[in-house]
Enzyme design. Structure first.
Site, PDB file in Angstrom:
ATOM      1  N   GLU A 114       0.862  -1.177   0.000  1.00 26.10           N
ATOM      2  CA  GLU A 114       0.000   0.000   0.000  1.00 26.10           C
ATOM      3  C   GLU A 114       0.894   1.221   0.000  1.00 26.10           C
ATOM      4  OE1 GLU A 114      -1.154   1.069   4.545  1.00 26.10           O
ATOM      5  OE2 GLU A 114      -2.196  -0.639   3.668  1.00 26.10           O
ATOM      6  N   TYR A 126       5.819   1.013  -8.955  1.00 23.62           N
ATOM      7  CA  TYR A 126       5.087  -0.226  -8.701  1.00 23.62           C
ATOM      8  C   TYR A 126       4.343  -0.685  -9.951  1.00 23.62           C
ATOM      9  CZ  TYR A 126       6.019   1.176  -3.857  1.00 23.62           C
ATOM     10  OH  TYR A 126       6.618   1.580  -2.688  1.00 23.62           O
TER      11      TYR A 126
END
Length: 163
Positions: A114, A126
């Site tokens: 997260e 990411y």
């Protein structure tokens, strides 16, 4: 040993307990929300950890740290910190790749993480590594508004990658 774009020799290796002071210093100087000594010490004992360090100087300087938990067939990125003076040189990517490759050998089939929605650089990294946005936690992270005493909140973006 690897070379970063500035041709500085860098070593990537598993972190060990004796790295604690250097990781705490890196975390305090380069993380806008430092974990502190107790959490870092716990991570070194209970999670998978890697560091990137310069090897061209004495003593070696820790430039990056990644810590991740492993539970059954999932591994969650807990924290990745790169020294602010060497960001945008692929060091976080190298740490992420060694994490992924190492836990895949431990029968992990899914990576989780997260990130604050305002951290667009990390989100870009990411996504470039194949992570997919799967959810958001609204008002999850506390943020301090400059020149104000009130505090706001921002969402956490949840990402996953199937190995």
């Amino acid at each position: 040993m690897i070379l970063n774009p500035m041709n500085v020799p860098i070593s990537l290796r598993p972190a060990v307990a004796s790295d604690l002071p250097a990781i705490i210093q890196l975390d305090a100087l380069s993380n806008p929300h430092p974990w502190g000594e107790k959490l870092v010490a716990d991570a070194l004992q209970s999670r998978e950890n890697w560091i990137l360090e310069s090897v061209g100087s004495t003593p070696h300087v820790v430039l990056g740290w990644l810590t991740a938990s492993v539970v059954l067939d999932q591994s969650e990125l807990e924290l990745i910190v790169i020294d602010s003076s060497v960001r945008r040189q692929g060091l976080a990517r190298q740490l992420m790749m060694v994490w992924s490759e190492t836990v895949a050998q431990q029968d992990v089939s899914e990576l989780l993480l997260e990130v604050r929605e305002s951290n667009v650089g990390a989100i870009s990294l990411y996504e470039s590594l194949g992570f997919e946005l799967v959810g958001r936690r609204k008002n999850y992270y506390q943020i301090e508004k400059k020149a104000q005493t009130e505090q706001g909140r921002e969402a956490a973006c949840l990402f996953t990658k199937i190995l």
